[in-house]
Design a protein around this motif. Structure first.
Motif, PDB file in Angstrom:
ATOM      1  N   ASP A  87      -2.709  26.298  38.751  1.00 50.73           N
ATOM      2  CA  ASP A  87      -1.868  25.787  37.670  1.00 50.73           C
ATOM      3  C   ASP A  87      -2.681  24.973  36.668  1.00 50.73           C
ATOM      4  O   ASP A  87      -2.302  24.857  35.495  1.00 50.73           O
ATOM      5  CB  ASP A  87      -0.742  24.922  38.234  1.00 50.73           C
ATOM      6  CG  ASP A  87       0.297  25.737  38.987  1.00 50.73           C
ATOM      7  OD1 ASP A  87       0.337  26.968  38.777  1.00 50.73           O
ATOM      8  OD2 ASP A  87       1.053  25.150  39.779  1.00 50.73           O
ATOM      9  N   GLY A  88      -3.807  24.430  37.142  1.00 49.63           N
ATOM     10  CA  GLY A  88      -4.679  23.646  36.273  1.00 49.63           C
ATOM     11  C   GLY A  88      -5.578  24.501  35.397  1.00 49.63           C
ATOM     12  O   GLY A  88      -6.435  23.980  34.684  1.00 49.63           O
TER      13      GLY A  88
ATOM     14  N   LYS B 160      -2.131  24.233  42.939  1.00 48.60           N
ATOM     15  CA  LYS B 160      -2.351  23.190  41.929  1.00 48.60           C
ATOM     16  C   LYS B 160      -3.599  23.494  41.102  1.00 48.60           C
ATOM     17  O   LYS B 160      -3.618  23.286  39.878  1.00 48.60           O
ATOM     18  CB  LYS B 160      -2.488  21.824  42.608  1.00 48.60           C
ATOM     19  CG  LYS B 160      -1.185  21.278  43.162  1.00 48.60           C
ATOM     20  CD  LYS B 160      -1.390  19.948  43.857  1.00 48.60           C
ATOM     21  CE  LYS B 160      -0.075  19.427  44.436  1.00 48.60           C
ATOM     22  NZ  LYS B 160      -0.267  18.155  45.187  1.00 48.60           N
TER      23      LYS B 160
END
Length: 235
Positions: free
Chosen positions: A93-94, A90
């Motif tokens: 992906d950020g 995550k």
């Protein structure tokens, strides 16, 4: 030609990812905190501080091995590893990772010289792929390896480096290997593989003293200096 005077050609270069070619801004620690909390370890507690110290000391090691040590139970270790991968993915992906400045260009320079470049990591394959995808590096290296690709043992074992040696067939002997990384475990795995050049870089976890203590033959400011080091070694 006499083999004792024959020039070495360092045509297989095995590079670490996080801290060496990839800057992740401490995402490993953030992802670890999320994983530990899922298993009931509260941030800020003495237990968390002790575990975090171990994570820092073993940067570069296979993450599942780290969790096995910390939790002493295979089921808990697997839970922690899954939580770590999810949290790290995550963060990746950020947009919270970036190449070490000049790393892509250094890899492209090495390949242009006819060298085979392998990217290795202590992360599991899904995490490694997420990093490669985020950076657009899917086709940058000739081969990418994680511990599972080499029988399951990550650093400080030499297995991933030797897997690169066997899979690529890029050099005649392990003495022609080049290994570069930012942690003491990177250095140990390089030494144990028989690599001629084991270069520590100062863009990641450990300092010059620690890298040299664990076998670095050279310490560089960053991976950008690696093509020059190889050229000097071959001169």
């Amino acid at each position: 030609m006499n083999t004792l005077t024959e020039k070495r050609t360092h045509n297989l270069v095995v590079l670490d990812m996080a801290g060496t070619t990839v800057a992740d801004g401490g995402l490993v620690e953030q992802a670890f905190a999320a994983a530990a909390q899922r298993l009931g370890v509260e941030p800020g507690s003495a237990e968390h501080a002790e575990q975090l110290a171990h994570v820092r000391a073993t940067m570069g090691e296979s993450k599942i091995s780290v969790f096995r040590h910390l939790f002493g139970d295979e089921d808990k270790a697997q839970q922690a590893n899954t939580a770590f991968e999810e949290a790290y993915g995550k963060l990746v992906d950020g947009g919270l990772i970036a190449p070490i400045p000049g790393a892509r260009e250094a890899i492209e320079e090495l390949k242009a010289e006819g060298r085979t470049v392998v990217l290795s990591t202590g992360f599991a394959r899904p995490t490694q792929d997420a990093i490669l995808d985020a950076l657009g590096w899917q086709d940058l290296a000739d081969l990418t390896l994680c511990p599972a690709d080499a029988g399951g043992r990550g650093r400080p074992y030499p297995d991933m480096i030797l897997a690169a040696f066997l899979r690529t067939g890029a050099v005649d002997g392990v003495h022609d290997l080049v290994v570069a990384g930012d942690t003491s475990y990177d250095m140990l795995s390089g030494v144990r593989s028989g690599a001629d050049l084991v270069a520590g870089v100062l863009t990641g976890a450990h300092d010059t003293a620690r890298l040299e203590q664990h076998g670095a033959t050279h310490v560089l400011g960053s991976v950008v200096e690696l093509p020059g080091l190889i050229a000097r070694a071959e001169a």
